[in-house]
Design an enzyme around this catalytic site. Structure first.
Site, PDB file in Angstrom:
ATOM      1  N   ARG A  83       0.831  -1.207   0.000  1.00 50.36           N
ATOM      2  CA  ARG A  83       0.000   0.000   0.000  1.00 50.36           C
ATOM      3  C   ARG A  83       0.862   1.252   0.000  1.00 50.36           C
ATOM      4  NH1 ARG A  83       0.708   2.453   4.717  1.00 50.36           N
ATOM      5  NH2 ARG A  83       1.051   1.235   6.621  1.00 50.36           N
ATOM      6  N   GLY A  84       0.240   2.384  -0.262  1.00 50.36           N
ATOM      7  CA  GLY A  84       0.929   3.652  -0.091  1.00 50.36           C
ATOM      8  C   GLY A  84       0.900   4.076   1.369  1.00 50.36           C
ATOM      9  N   GLU A  86       2.813   5.737   5.097  1.00 47.21           N
ATOM     10  CA  GLU A  86       3.897   5.446   6.028  1.00 47.21           C
ATOM     11  C   GLU A  86       3.493   4.340   6.999  1.00 47.21           C
ATOM     12  OE1 GLU A  86       6.970   6.471   6.056  1.00 47.21           O
ATOM     13  OE2 GLU A  86       6.892   7.983   4.472  1.00 47.21           O
ATOM     14  N   VAL A  87       4.012   4.386   8.201  1.00 50.90           N
ATOM     15  CA  VAL A  87       3.756   3.334   9.178  1.00 50.90           C
ATOM     16  C   VAL A  87       2.446   3.601   9.915  1.00 50.90           C
ATOM     17  CG1 VAL A  87       5.101   4.511  10.979  1.00 50.90           C
ATOM     18  CG2 VAL A  87       4.727   2.046  11.142  1.00 50.90           C
ATOM     19  N   THR A  88       1.716   2.532  10.218  1.00 51.99           N
ATOM     20  CA  THR A  88       0.532   2.654  11.046  1.00 51.99           C
ATOM     21  C   THR A  88       0.437   1.439  11.961  1.00 51.99           C
ATOM     22  OG1 THR A  88      -1.819   3.266  11.053  1.00 51.99           O
ATOM     23  CG2 THR A  88      -1.151   1.513   9.539  1.00 51.99           C
ATOM     24  N   HIS A  90      -2.322  -1.398  13.887  1.00 51.87           N
ATOM     25  CA  HIS A  90      -3.639  -2.034  13.958  1.00 51.87           C
ATOM     26  C   HIS A  90      -3.754  -2.791  15.272  1.00 51.87           C
ATOM     27  CE1 HIS A  90      -4.172  -1.071   9.749  1.00 51.87           C
ATOM     28  NE2 HIS A  90      -3.127  -1.789   9.407  1.00 51.87           N
ATOM     29  N   GLY A 152      -4.737   3.959   3.387  1.00 50.22           N
ATOM     30  CA  GLY A 152      -3.604   3.577   2.547  1.00 50.22           C
ATOM     31  C   GLY A 152      -4.072   2.535   1.557  1.00 50.22           C
ATOM     32  N   PHE A 164      -8.869   1.419   4.687  1.00 48.05           N
ATOM     33  CA  PHE A 164      -8.933   2.400   5.768  1.00 48.05           C
ATOM     34  C   PHE A 164      -8.942   1.706   7.124  1.00 48.05           C
ATOM     35  CE2 PHE A 164     -13.311   1.459   4.467  1.00 48.05           C
ATOM     36  CZ  PHE A 164     -13.918   1.151   5.669  1.00 48.05           C
ATOM     37  N   CYS A 181       1.715   7.497  10.526  1.00 44.95           N
ATOM     38  CA  CYS A 181       1.599   8.052   9.167  1.00 44.95           C
ATOM     39  C   CYS A 181       2.717   9.041   8.851  1.00 44.95           C
ATOM     40  CB  CYS A 181       0.234   8.708   8.960  1.00 44.95           C
ATOM     41  SG  CYS A 181      -1.156   7.579   9.226  1.00 44.95           S
TER      42      CYS A 181
END
Length: 230
Positions: A83-84, A86-88, A90, A152, A164, A181
């Protein structure tokens, strides 16, 4: 929403509600659905609504500098994906939505698609009396300057995957280990901070309703294992 003057045939979209699914399982599921639609463009669309156990993901061009730990020396689940963004992070209590749409039947415009995903979240927030906002130059949705939804995506041959993540009632402490992000000066928030009695399952249902409205699809719910989380 679909712009004035645009008219699309209403598509069928299979809705899969699941509880907690390991990230790699959902990732493989998405890839399988995308591959099927590459081979048969007439297949219905799909929307996966689920949660993940604690997991960190980095977009394909994301900088590891936004991790506050060494991914090679941690017990945390960390994945770099296509995906596009940055870091996230979950975790349970966060609703993750993975739309598998063939944009050939909608609009071949990635910016349009991103704005539509934001519109879904904004509609849901409005249902709960909250004003969702976009920030210039950034993707996602904010409430009172707290980012409550990250987006992303990956699109190949106009078929979408990833999507999302809406923070409903998660433990936000996991975001402390990253620069979410890649935005150091914006806080992460959740709906529960603004509506303490909010219920995960009810929000999930509102997301499905808003998605159907924004994308003008007929949802066909598939058997699954939905359960309340908050």
């Amino acid at each position: 929403m679909v712009s004035a003057g645009q008219s699309f045939k209403r598509r069928h979209c299979h809705l899969y509600k699941r509880s907690i699914v390991p990230y790699t399982t959902a990732w493989a599921w998405q890839r399988s659905l995308v591959d099927d639609r590459r081979h048969d463009s007439q297949l219905d669309d799909a929307l996966l609504l689920l949660e993940h156990p604690p997991t960190y993901t980095l977009g394909q061009g994301a900088s590891p500098a936004f991790l506050k730990f060494d991914p090679a020396q941690t017990a945390w689940d960390v994945h770099r994906v296509e995906r596009g963004g940055e870091v996230t992070y979950h975790c349970p209590g966060q609703l993750v939505g993975y739309p598998i749409l063939n944009l050939t039947y909608y609009q071949k415009d990635l910016h349009w698609y991103l704005r539509q995903l934001e519109a879904v979240i904004i509609h849901v927030l409005a249902f709960y009396g909250l004003k969702g906002e976009r920030l210039p130059g950034l993707t996602g949705v904010w409430v009172d300057e707290r980012k409550v939804a990250a987006i992303g995506i990956k699109v190949s041959r106009w078929i979408t995957m990833h999507g999302f993540a809406l923070n409903i009632c998660p433990d936000l402490r996991g975001f402390d280990r990253i620069v979410p992000c890649g935005i150091p000066d914006k806080m992460v928030g959740s709906l529960a901070q603004f509506r303490p009695a909010i219920q995960f399952e009810a929000v999930r249902d509102q997301v499905a309703i808003a998605f159907a409205q924004v994308f003008n699809v007929a949802l066909i719910e598939q058997p699954g294992d939905p359960q309340a989380r908050c």
